[in-house]
Design a protein around this motif. Sequence first.
Motif, PDB file in Angstrom:
ATOM      1  N   ALA A   2      37.388   2.872  28.802  1.00  0.00           N
ATOM      2  CA  ALA A   2      38.060   3.926  28.082  1.00  0.00           C
ATOM      3  C   ALA A   2      39.621   3.142  27.457  1.00  0.00           C
ATOM      4  O   ALA A   2      40.101   2.477  28.277  1.00  0.00           O
ATOM      5  CB  ALA A   2      38.449   4.833  29.008  1.00  0.00           C
ATOM      6  N   ALA A   3      39.773   3.601  26.274  1.00  0.00           N
ATOM      7  CA  ALA A   3      40.931   3.307  25.499  1.00  0.00           C
ATOM      8  C   ALA A   3      42.136   4.045  25.956  1.00  0.00           C
ATOM      9  O   ALA A   3      42.052   5.306  26.063  1.00  0.00           O
ATOM     10  CB  ALA A   3      40.692   3.061  24.187  1.00  0.00           C
ATOM     11  N   LEU A   4      43.044   3.638  25.943  1.00  0.00           N
ATOM     12  CA  LEU A   4      44.532   4.536  26.093  1.00  0.00           C
ATOM     13  C   LEU A   4      44.586   5.311  24.741  1.00  0.00           C
ATOM     14  O   LEU A   4      44.550   4.915  23.964  1.00  0.00           O
ATOM     15  CB  LEU A   4      45.747   3.686  26.461  1.00  0.00           C
ATOM     16  CG  LEU A   4      45.833   2.810  27.829  1.00  0.00           C
ATOM     17  CD1 LEU A   4      46.914   1.703  27.754  1.00  0.00           C
ATOM     18  CD2 LEU A   4      46.265   3.773  28.749  1.00  0.00           C
ATOM     19  N   ASP A 120      33.341  -5.354  28.144  1.00  0.00           N
ATOM     20  CA  ASP A 120      34.595  -5.042  29.353  1.00  0.00           C
ATOM     21  C   ASP A 120      35.287  -6.238  28.959  1.00  0.00           C
ATOM     22  O   ASP A 120      35.248  -7.147  28.187  1.00  0.00           O
ATOM     23  CB  ASP A 120      33.894  -5.116  30.612  1.00  0.00           C
ATOM     24  CG  ASP A 120      33.053  -6.431  30.925  1.00  0.00           C
ATOM     25  OD1 ASP A 120      33.782  -7.727  30.340  1.00  0.00           O
ATOM     26  OD2 ASP A 120      31.993  -6.474  31.668  1.00  0.00           O
ATOM     27  N   ASP A 121      36.596  -6.069  29.631  1.00  0.00           N
ATOM     28  CA  ASP A 121      37.773  -7.052  29.287  1.00  0.00           C
ATOM     29  C   ASP A 121      37.425  -8.427  29.428  1.00  0.00           C
ATOM     30  O   ASP A 121      37.646  -9.276  28.592  1.00  0.00           O
ATOM     31  CB  ASP A 121      38.691  -6.673  30.196  1.00  0.00           C
ATOM     32  CG  ASP A 121      39.564  -5.563  30.072  1.00  0.00           C
ATOM     33  OD1 ASP A 121      39.132  -4.822  29.065  1.00  0.00           O
ATOM     34  OD2 ASP A 121      40.633  -5.073  30.713  1.00  0.00           O
ATOM     35  N   ARG A 149      43.118  -1.504  25.515  1.00  0.00           N
ATOM     36  CA  ARG A 149      42.855  -1.367  27.111  1.00  0.00           C
ATOM     37  C   ARG A 149      44.146  -1.218  28.143  1.00  0.00           C
ATOM     38  O   ARG A 149      45.182  -1.971  28.068  1.00  0.00           O
ATOM     39  CB  ARG A 149      42.299  -2.902  27.564  1.00  0.00           C
ATOM     40  CG  ARG A 149      40.670  -2.806  26.873  1.00  0.00           C
ATOM     41  CD  ARG A 149      39.753  -1.818  27.105  1.00  0.00           C
ATOM     42  NE  ARG A 149      38.643  -1.996  26.316  1.00  0.00           N
ATOM     43  CZ  ARG A 149      37.419  -2.988  26.428  1.00  0.00           C
ATOM     44  NH1 ARG A 149      37.603  -3.684  27.270  1.00  0.00           N
ATOM     45  NH2 ARG A 149      36.454  -2.730  25.326  1.00  0.00           N
ATOM     46  N   PRO A 150      43.950  -0.592  29.091  1.00  0.00           N
ATOM     47  CA  PRO A 150      44.906  -0.329  30.116  1.00  0.00           C
ATOM     48  C   PRO A 150      45.702  -1.322  31.165  1.00  0.00           C
ATOM     49  O   PRO A 150      46.734  -1.193  31.530  1.00  0.00           O
ATOM     50  CB  PRO A 150      44.470   0.964  30.905  1.00  0.00           C
ATOM     51  CG  PRO A 150      43.033   0.783  31.052  1.00  0.00           C
ATOM     52  CD  PRO A 150      42.524   0.056  29.689  1.00  0.00           C
ATOM     53  N   ARG A 190      48.655  -2.362  34.118  1.00  0.00           N
ATOM     54  CA  ARG A 190      49.570  -3.525  33.683  1.00  0.00           C
ATOM     55  C   ARG A 190      49.940  -3.463  32.187  1.00  0.00           C
ATOM     56  O   ARG A 190      50.937  -4.012  31.830  1.00  0.00           O
ATOM     57  CB  ARG A 190      48.974  -4.698  33.924  1.00  0.00           C
ATOM     58  CG  ARG A 190      49.067  -4.872  35.718  1.00  0.00           C
ATOM     59  CD  ARG A 190      48.231  -6.413  36.051  1.00  0.00           C
ATOM     60  NE  ARG A 190      46.979  -6.303  35.697  1.00  0.00           N
ATOM     61  CZ  ARG A 190      45.925  -7.137  35.759  1.00  0.00           C
ATOM     62  NH1 ARG A 190      46.644  -8.476  36.180  1.00  0.00           N
ATOM     63  NH2 ARG A 190      44.685  -7.182  35.333  1.00  0.00           N
ATOM     64  N   SER A 191      49.126  -3.380  31.410  1.00  0.00           N
ATOM     65  CA  SER A 191      49.149  -3.141  29.892  1.00  0.00           C
ATOM     66  C   SER A 191      50.663  -1.928  29.616  1.00  0.00           C
ATOM     67  O   SER A 191      51.352  -2.395  28.604  1.00  0.00           O
ATOM     68  CB  SER A 191      48.158  -2.629  28.976  1.00  0.00           C
ATOM     69  OG  SER A 191      47.078  -3.314  29.119  1.00  0.00           O
TER      70      SER A 191
END
Length: 204
Positions: A2-4, A120-121, A149-150, A190-191
Amino acid sequence: MAALTPRSYAAAVDVLVSGDRDLAAIVDRYGAPKLLSRPPGFPSLVYIIFEQQVSLASAKATFDKVSMLLPIFDENSYLKLSDIALQNAGVSRQKIRYTRLVAEAILAGGLPIRSLGRKDDATVRELLTAITGVGNWTADVYLMLALRRPDLWPVGDLALVKAAAIVKGVKGKPDKNWLESLGERYRPYRSVATGIFWKYYLNS
């Protein structure tokens, strides 16, 4: 993956400031940061490579000049530009090589840039850093800005390092272990914490 969104970003800011008085003080003084984003794709990755180890203003000027040379900013058009044209636009020889390698990797299929948003990241970072000139910092910033990404914590980012050290009262340049430990406090946002520290850096 999920994107912010602006709404979820603002909610994450509220969560972080409720648990960290130093972040709360930054937001109280300078206001809450807004979600920073760029369109996913080749142009944004090139822009981030241009930002490596130079000022934001310098990178933007270079990116704008290169954009003016292209009928459409894609990997095919970019590879048709001569080295001289790119150098005259302000791109260093090293970054010409890096960005050409990115364009070639996309065309060859090694970097499926249009489908990175569905990965995924860790996979995105692995695919990006397999290309010479694309290190962890570049991958992290692409994940943060282009894929929104969050939970990225770019420990190699100079602005983050400087801001965190000042805000947390650390004398001198903190080591990587300290910064990684600090980042653990801010999972899974953390983003967003990085955005708050960037806000401090740009305004202090």
